[in-house]
Design an enzyme around this catalytic site. Structure first.
Site, PDB file in Angstrom:
ATOM      1  N   GLU A 138       0.821  -1.430  -0.051  1.00 41.01           N
ATOM      2  CA  GLU A 138       0.139   0.135  -0.041  1.00 41.01           C
ATOM      3  C   GLU A 138       0.738   1.144   0.074  1.00 41.01           C
ATOM      4  OE1 GLU A 138      -3.043   0.119   3.035  1.00 41.01           O
ATOM      5  OE2 GLU A 138      -3.857  -1.578   2.339  1.00 41.01           O
ATOM      6  N   CYS A 139       2.087   1.153   0.710  1.00 42.69           N
ATOM      7  CA  CYS A 139       2.885   2.300   0.770  1.00 42.69           C
ATOM      8  C   CYS A 139       3.501   2.767  -0.545  1.00 42.69           C
ATOM      9  CB  CYS A 139       4.029   2.186   1.750  1.00 42.69           C
ATOM     10  SG  CYS A 139       5.061   3.560   1.884  1.00 42.69           S
ATOM     11  N   GLY A 140       3.772   1.690  -1.456  1.00 45.75           N
ATOM     12  CA  GLY A 140       4.468   1.791  -2.617  1.00 45.75           C
ATOM     13  C   GLY A 140       3.444   2.248  -3.705  1.00 45.75           C
TER      14      GLY A 140
ATOM     15  N   ILE B 299       2.665   6.180  -2.952  1.00 44.13           N
ATOM     16  CA  ILE B 299       3.697   7.109  -3.375  1.00 44.13           C
ATOM     17  C   ILE B 299       3.663   7.244  -4.994  1.00 44.13           C
ATOM     18  CG2 ILE B 299       6.121   7.129  -3.610  1.00 44.13           C
ATOM     19  CD1 ILE B 299       6.505   5.946  -0.860  1.00 44.13           C
TER      20      ILE B 299
END
Length: 454
Positions: free
Chosen positions: A383-385, A388
């Site tokens: 989810e972070c990738g 971003i």
């Protein structure tokens, strides 16, 4: 391939097709761009015209980053490179260095652009002429038979024509504007709010140029500022003092939007690559690799005019805290619906930079539901990738170059007693609709200038 994709390797124009849902992956978006191509036809007259060479080299540099099917230049004579946009001694070598292909033939399905006395084949699908006069530049469909003087009076006018051509070619290939290929499009840098095809009677010859500038941000806009400045007729660029401020490092994604960035530059500092390019063209540079913000204070001996091209609201809000005498700030739109937007502010003005930028909160449009991002999630991106990647803006180099010509023309108009603005706002897709707000108070430009080469 998906496990290699991240914010640093993303092609910023390919993201347009990911975010709009037209492509189900970055690879498929790149494949779309791989079908975009252009054939540029030039005549023998380009050998003796710096302005026509500026138009061509700008077009090649813009085009090879976006039209991944290639920019093929037809009819290039063996001649000297007359511009300061490349250190290459010949025009052919300059074209190839900037990513273009010199050729003797073109196919019948690729869109065509014509510069000067170039002759397009009869069996073309669609085509445009780049043309300019004085401070005005643009493009028109070949069938309109519109050709202005194509003079040598203002180097930024053919640059505008190149950026306008790329706007039209991109929209034509993308199929996202019904009039692309069917309309004239251009801009007057002397009077941005009037029809570019009607030259103003009070346009002056270019006699004076800014000599001391501080450039804040060296990405898409900052490198476009440098490309624009390098085209101006400085008698001796070594007399020009440029402070270059950026703390960031170049990533592969920068090559898709930034005119001085090539794959060989990835991993190097933006300020150092930009300085090296400018110094190769003869300019004097000083590097500042701190992040711009409230802590930055200009000393009296340093340039008093700033050109700002960052997309960070905190940095923008601090522009007047650094004690600059005059600031021109350029900004670009974001997202699949807004990336063609352009705004240019000047300070001091009726509003402060802090009042404009300190409370900016733009709600990001979610693209997580688009097929390309769903596919990335299925392939294992966390989810972070994803967040971003989704937060990165769509970007194209030709909008940045249009914004840069408007920003630097604000300095040039003030040096020549022209109209002054505290806001210019438009879109590269609707250049016939330009909003301007006149500057309330202006003083003579006394921040450093040189006489232009005659």
């Amino acid at each position: 391939m998906n496990d290699m994709l991240n914010a640093d390797t993303l092609h910023r124009t390919a993201k347009y097709f990911m975010d709009s849902g037209a492509a189900a992956s970055h690879e498929k978006a790149m494949a779309i761009l791989g079908r975009f191509a252009l054939a540029v036809h030039v005549g023998a007259d380009i050998a003796a015209s710096a302005a026509k060479q500026v138009a061509l080299l700008s077009l090649v540099n813009l085009g090879h980053r976006t039209l991944l099917g290639g920019v093929r230049v037809i009819g290039v004579p063996e001649c000297t490179n007359l511009t300061t946009l490349s250190s290459a001694p010949t025009l052919r070598l300059a074209i190839e260095t900037l990513g273009g292909i010199c050729s003797d033939v073109a196919d019948s399905v690729t869109p065509v652009a014509v510069i000067g006395d170039g002759e397009a084949p009869l069996n073309i699908v669609t085509g445009w002429r780049l043309t300019w006069n004085g401070w005005c530049g643009g493009v028109a469909p070949l069938r309109d038979q519109l050709r202005l003087a194509d003079d040598e009076n203002m180097a930024l006018a053919p640059m505008v024509a190149a950026a306008c051509l790329m706007t039209e070619v991109f929209s034509y290939h993308a199929g996202d504007h019904p009039m692309a290929g069917r309309r004239a499009a251009g801009l007057s840098l002397w009077r941005p709010d009037v029809d570019w095809r009607e030259q103003s009677t009070d346009e002056p010859a270019l006699g004076y140029l800014p000599s001391r500038l501080w450039l804040i941000g060296l990405g898409n806009l900052g490198q476009a500022f440098c490309w624009t400045l390098a085209a101006l007729p400085y008698a001796d660029p070594a007399e020009v003092e440029l402070v270059l401020q950026d703390f960031d490092t170049l990533a592969a994604s920068n090559a898709s939007t930034s005119l001085l960035t090539f794959p060989r530059n990835v991993g190097k500092k933006k300020a150092r690559i930009t300085a090296a390019w400018l110094e190769a063209q003869g300019f004097k540079t000083t590097i500042e690799e701190r992040r711009f913000g409230p802590a930055i204070k200009r000393e009296n001996s340093e340039p008093g005019v700033a050109l700002c091209g960052v997309d960070n609201a905190l940095a923008r809000s601090a522009l007047e805290d650094a004690d600059f005498d005059f600031v021109v700030e350029a900004g670009l739109g974001a997202g699949p619906d807004g990336f063609r937007g352009i705004s240019v502010h000047t300070f001091p003005g009726s509003r402060t930079a802090r009042s404009i930028w300190s409370n900016v909160a733009v709600a990001a449009v979610s693209v997580a539901h688009m097929p390309a991002y769903e596919e990335l999630a299925k392939s294992g991106m966390d989810e972070c990738g994803l967040a971003i990647l989704a937060s990165r803006t769509v970007g194209v180099p030709f909008v940045g170059l249009l914004a840069a010509t408007l920003a630097i023309s604000e300095l040039l108009r003030r040096l020549h007693g022209g109209a002054t603005f505290e806001l210019i706002s438009t879109s590269s897709n609707t250049l016939d609709d330009v909003t301007t707000i006149a500057a309330e108070v202006t003083t003579p430009y006394s921040f450093g200038h040189l006489a232009a080469r005659t």
